[in-house]
Write a protein that holds these residues in place. Structure first.
Motif, PDB file in Angstrom:
ATOM      1  N   ILE A 407       0.901  -1.174   0.104  1.00 60.82           N
ATOM      2  CA  ILE A 407      -0.185  -0.127   0.089  1.00 60.82           C
ATOM      3  C   ILE A 407       0.730   1.196  -0.006  1.00 60.82           C
ATOM      4  CG2 ILE A 407      -1.788   1.320   1.140  1.00 60.82           C
ATOM      5  CD1 ILE A 407      -2.558  -1.356   2.786  1.00 60.82           C
ATOM      6  N   ILE A 408       0.967   2.235  -0.828  1.00 63.31           N
ATOM      7  CA  ILE A 408       1.535   3.364  -1.049  1.00 63.31           C
ATOM      8  C   ILE A 408       0.571   4.340  -0.807  1.00 63.31           C
ATOM      9  CG2 ILE A 408       2.955   4.748  -2.421  1.00 63.31           C
ATOM     10  CD1 ILE A 408       3.797   2.171  -4.059  1.00 63.31           C
ATOM     11  N   ASP A 409       0.443   5.100   0.182  1.00 58.04           N
ATOM     12  CA  ASP A 409      -0.349   6.131   0.438  1.00 58.04           C
ATOM     13  C   ASP A 409       0.093   7.273   1.792  1.00 58.04           C
ATOM     14  OD1 ASP A 409      -2.622   7.765   1.336  1.00 58.04           O
ATOM     15  OD2 ASP A 409      -3.906   6.366   0.648  1.00 58.04           O
ATOM     16  N   ASP A 410       0.046   8.487   1.217  1.00 55.36           N
ATOM     17  CA  ASP A 410       0.657   9.362   2.432  1.00 55.36           C
ATOM     18  C   ASP A 410      -0.078   9.371   3.732  1.00 55.36           C
ATOM     19  OD1 ASP A 410      -0.709  12.711   1.771  1.00 55.36           O
ATOM     20  OD2 ASP A 410      -1.027  10.500   0.434  1.00 55.36           O
ATOM     21  N   SER A 434       5.215   7.070   1.049  1.00 56.61           N
ATOM     22  CA  SER A 434       5.275   7.939  -0.151  1.00 56.61           C
ATOM     23  C   SER A 434       5.679   7.159  -1.370  1.00 56.61           C
ATOM     24  CB  SER A 434       6.650   9.007   0.337  1.00 56.61           C
ATOM     25  OG  SER A 434       7.779   8.242   0.179  1.00 56.61           O
ATOM     26  N   GLY A 435       5.428   7.899  -2.431  1.00 53.91           N
ATOM     27  CA  GLY A 435       5.949   7.118  -3.762  1.00 53.91           C
ATOM     28  C   GLY A 435       7.342   6.485  -3.823  1.00 53.91           C
ATOM     29  N   LEU A 464       5.950  12.903  -5.076  1.00 60.18           N
ATOM     30  CA  LEU A 464       5.655  12.118  -6.332  1.00 60.18           C
ATOM     31  C   LEU A 464       4.074  11.637  -6.195  1.00 60.18           C
ATOM     32  CD1 LEU A 464       7.844  11.236  -8.357  1.00 60.18           C
ATOM     33  CD2 LEU A 464       7.926   8.746  -7.176  1.00 60.18           C
ATOM     34  N   ASP A 465       3.332  11.918  -7.266  1.00 60.89           N
ATOM     35  CA  ASP A 465       1.911  11.413  -7.105  1.00 60.89           C
ATOM     36  C   ASP A 465       1.604  10.097  -7.842  1.00 60.89           C
ATOM     37  OD1 ASP A 465       1.930  11.382 -10.128  1.00 60.89           O
ATOM     38  OD2 ASP A 465       0.802  13.306 -10.396  1.00 60.89           O
ATOM     39  N   GLY A 466       0.446   9.610  -7.427  1.00 63.13           N
ATOM     40  CA  GLY A 466       0.573   8.017  -8.002  1.00 63.13           C
ATOM     41  C   GLY A 466       0.723   7.682  -9.513  1.00 63.13           C
TER      42      GLY A 466
END
Length: 895
Positions: A407-410, A434-435, A464-466
């Motif tokens: 899971i990659i989510d800030d 973070s990304g 860094l966005d998704g």
């Protein structure tokens, strides 16, 4: 000793036998005592010593009334003694008279005092009487006012109830088309995006229906009669509906909506899903309203659990402005708001929380709030929910156990919730805030031989966005197993979805995410053959085989509502007859045997209530199940249904699950033997074929043909047939209104205008429908009728002309048709039509439209019109008689 009584004004009394005085009274004789040296008497100027003391009893009527005491200085002579004895009776009489006078004087004094007291009391009584009369007059005046106020209040309540009942019927009629046609559309071939749009339309329509129910139930709230129902439901569908209604509002403000549902909370529950969703939506709307940045978290936890049910605690937390103690103390009261000033930033009635509190209490729970100014609030409620009877098909997921996902989510809260859900699905879950850290974890996992199979990537992250994170993961070198990328975003905008698809994202999840959404996504990207969880619950639908062959009478005067009902019932393989009013239904139930009757309430000729009473008057039909299927859903409407003898009630717009549940409740299961002996008469079991792409679009000025065609199930031939009927001058809708008005029958005139309004709206003639509505209002109010009717006639004429221009009349044979050789060409279609009619198959209505060109070569115009009309009105028995007459005229034998 001084003799006698010094105070001569005070009488002296002695008891009988007391002293010499009392002794003389007892013995009734004169007692003489010689006076001693110490006895003296006062005699004016000096004191004397008496020679003796005499005690003489005074007797009157044989009673001693007094004793005279004498103290003579010298002894009495005989003459004195005789005189004394002679006057004693007179003294006794005088003493008696004196005693009576004294007593009389006392009585007179007492009487005078009593008279004065009575006079004073009389004055008080008179004053009190006058006061009571004044109070009584005031009470009588108040009673008159109260009676007048009561009459006004009762009249106002009746007007409100009538208004709500009328509004219910008017709103629910188009809602029936919206929800019913959405349900039918979902059964056609749609691409995923179209299916999602239509499903959201359907769910929004159902929520709008819920709001309508709340408005209609307001009188119940005032009367303390608000109630909740107990049915099986899927909690995830409730949450999905909340998400559909709230997520767009949240994303518009940059807020993240998160669902944190504990794995111990069952998804299949028993309770009131509409009321449950109503509270959650109310809490979520408030959270979005009062939060400018951050997140909104919807949580569900089991507080108590036993064998039959559980107490579930739902909460909605925000990071908004918060509340003070004084504001919190005023919440959950009707028309109370945290900020009630005229300059408040946020609107609202202040009624939602009060309704939520009452609903929670009815569900066996309570409500509350915790808050801190500037940090946010948490609104919570509890509800006691039973264990549902529905069960999901997917019970085991061995293919997911131990699979590694990232899971990659800030947002730490969002990561925690996703991690909990995925862990409950038996995944091994890791998190990256973070990304850049996510990319590194993917690389390291591949190096140590523990690659991630799925990476759930948030779209909007700082740095860094998704999208960029996904690109860099795809670009990592030397990856033996590349993770499937799943975009998780709260923003369902087209450009985001397009970017995700262009950058090899295998799937896209719109926040808030539910466990079933995660499961569906995982199954889809991992390429298993399992069915999607959506719509996978085992509910009433598989049991519809129990209804196969059952005979049902549908009593409905509105053609569009008949279309919807027949479409919904098509999968049940029922044998359905149709009656256009209550009187026809009474006749049909007396003649034929039915397993169940679906009865509308508002119909011409005879309404549903009267028809039900008439059916129940037949002793043979006391147990025939009759279900009200109507837009009239006020409490007194339902009570009328029950009082008339109806067994159940299905509200319009029709909820397919509720309709099938009612059918399964009341239609007795049919045995395998009886089923094997019957030929199941399928009713329109196949959806109408879509219009071929190369066919010309139907365009008629003043009519929205596209939306109307969708409402009629996409069957263009049937839609055109309905348009021709509507434009047929013989229908005479406007003339019917004029005739009724001329006869003074305003109710019939208003009903005719109402029917035209509904028909025009259903066929897409919106402007004509509005004019018809205004005409109905004018007739009801008795004002401006002539002008409104003139406008209606002109509008109807224009629409009819446009229809006739776009749909020119079809060619028909003359009264004497072709040669006997031509007759053979109609044997096949007429035989097919006969079979359909005998099986009570609704496909007959569509078939005769298809066969009309072939039939017109042989049959006369009158024969075709009569046959088409009977079939179109589902009067199959009369249609068979007409078909037999045609075959006899043509000397044809139809097998």
């Amino acid at each position: 000793m001084l003799f006698a009584i010094e105070d001569s004004g005070t009488p002296r009394e002695f008891a009988l036998g007391e002293g010499l005085v009392g002794q003389a009274a007892v013995e009734r004789r004169v007692l003489t005592v010689t006076a001693g040296e110490h006895v003296q008497i006062a005699a004016g100027m000096a004191r004397l010593k008496p020679g003796s003391l005499l005690f003489l009893p005074v007797i009157n009527q044989d009673a001693v009334t007094a004793v005279l005491e004498l103290a003579p200085v010298f002894p009495l002579a005989d003459r004195q003694q005789a005189l004394l004895e002679a006057i004693l009776p007179s003294i006794g009489l005088s003493a008696e008279i004196l005693s009576g006078n004294i007593e009389t004087r006392k009585l007179l004094t007492q009487t005078r005092a009593q008279a004065e007291a009575l006079a004073a009391s009389e004055q008080q009584i008179m004053a009190r009487k006058e006061e009571l009369e004044s109070i009584n007059q005031a009470l009588e005046a108040s009673e008159v006012e109260l009676r007048r106020a009561k009459d006004v209040a009762e009249e106002a309540t009746k007007i409100k109830a009538d208004f709500l009942a009328n509004m219910s019927h008017e709103i629910r009629t188009p809602m029936n088309a919206i929800i019913g046609m959405s349900h039918l559309t979902l059964r056609t071939e749609l691409n995923p995006r179209q299916k999602d749009y239509v499903r959201k339309i359907q769910m929004s329509g159902q929520h709008l229906l819920g709001i309508i129910n709340d408005i209609l139930d307001f009188s119940k709230i005032e009367a303390g009669k608000l109630s909740v129902e107990t049915i099986d439901f899927d909690l995830e569908k409730v949450l999905e509906n909340v998400s559909n209604l709230i997520s767009e509002k949240a994303s518009a403000k940059g807020l993240e909506l998160i669902f944190d549902i504990e794995s111990s909370v069952p998804t299949q529950l028993k309770g009131d899903p509409l009321r449950l969703g109503q509270i959650l939506i109310n809490f979520c709307n408030n959270a979005v309203k009062f939060t400018e940045s951050g997140e909104i978290v919807v949580q569900a936890r089991v507080q108590e659990k036993n064998e039959d049910d559980q107490l579930v605690r739902f909460s909605v937390s925000d990071t908004g402005i918060g509340l003070t103690q004084e504001q919190m103390s005023r919440l959950f009261q009707a028309f109370e708001q945290a900020d009630a000033s005229t300059t408040r930033q946020h609107g609202g009635t202040g009624l939602g929380l009060a309704i939520s509190k009452r609903l929670a209490q009815l569900m066996g729970g309570d409500v509350g709030v915790t808050s801190e100014m500037g940090k946010g609030s948490t609104f919570w409620f509890t509800a006691r929910l039973g264990n549902g009877n529905l069960s999901a098909r997917r019970t085991s997921r061995p293919e997911l156990r131990g699979r590694r996902v990232l899971i990659i989510d800030d947002n730490p809260q969002a990561r925690a919730v996703l991690s909990s859900m995925l862990t409950s699905l038996t995944f091994v879950v890791h998190e990256a805030p973070s990304g850049l850290e996510g990319i590194e974890m993917v690389r390291q996992g591949a190096e140590i031989g523990e690659p991630y199979e799925i990476a759930f990537v948030d779209w909007q992250m700082p740095g860094l966005d998704g999208i960029e994170t996904g690109k860099r993961i795809r670009a990592l070198p030397n990856l033996a197993v590349r993770p499937h990328l799943v975009m998780v975003t709260a923003y369902g905008r087209e450009e985001v979805l397009k970017q995700a698809e262009e950058n090899a994202f295998a799937n896209i999840l719109i926040k808030p995410v539910t466990p079933s959404m995660l499961f569906d996504s995982a199954i889809a990207v991992l390429g298993t053959d399992q069915e999607k969880a959506q719509d996978s619950q085992v509910g009433p639908t598989p049991e519809l085989s129990r209804l196969r062959g059952a005979r049902v009478l549908l009593v409905e005067d509105n053609e569009l509502n008949r279309e919807v009902a027949l479409g919904l019932l098509s999968d049940a393989n029922l044998s359905i007859d149709v009656a256009e009013n209550g009187q026809v239904a009474v006749q049909m139930t007396a003649k034929d045997k039915y397993d169940l009757v679906l009865m509308d309430m508002q119909m011409p000729v005879m309404d549903g209530i009267a028809a039900t009473r008439a059916i129940r008057s037949n002793p043979k039909l006391h147990t025939l199940p009759i279900i009200a299927m109507t837009a009239n859903v006020m409490a007194h409407d339902i009570e009328q249904c029950v009082d008339a003898g109806m067994n159940d009630h299905v509200a319009k717009p029709i909820d397919p699950d509720a309709l099938f549940a009612a059918l399964l409740r009341w239609i007795k299961p049919r045995t395998a033997e009886s089923l094997s002996q019957e030929v199941a008469p399928p009713l329109a079991s196949h959806p109408a074929p879509p219009i071929p792409p190369d066919s010309d679009p139907l365009e008629i000025p003043g009519i929205d043909t596209k939306s109307a065609l969708r409402r009629t199930g996409g069957n263009r031939k049937r839609y055109e047939s309905l348009l021709r009927k509507f434009a047929d001058p013989s229908a005479g809708a406007v003339e019917e209104i004029r005739t009724a008005l001329a006869a003074g029958d305003t109710s019939t005139a208003a009903r005719a205008a109402h029917s035209m309004k509904g028909a025009a709206a259903n066929l897409g003639a919106g402007a004509l429908a509005e004019i018809a509505a205004k005409t109905e209002t004018a007739i009801t109010a008795g004002q401006g009728v002539s002008e409104a009717l003139h406008s209606l006639a002109n509008s109807y004429q224009a629409v009819s002309a446009a229809i006739n221009s776009a749909l020119p009349g079809q060619e028909f044979a003359g009264e004497v048709a072709g040669s006997p050789a031509d007759f053979a060409t109609v044997i096949e279609p007429l035989t097919r039509l006969k079979i359909l009619l005998k099986n009570d198959d609704g496909d007959a209505a569509d078939f005769i439209l298809d066969a009309r060109p072939r039939l017109s070569k042989v049959l006369t115009e009158a024969e075709i019109s009569t046959l088409s009309g009977l079939v179109g009105n589902f009067d199959f028995e009369a249609a068979l008689v007409s078909l037999s007459n045609i075959a006899a005229r043509l000397s044809l034998r139809l097998e």
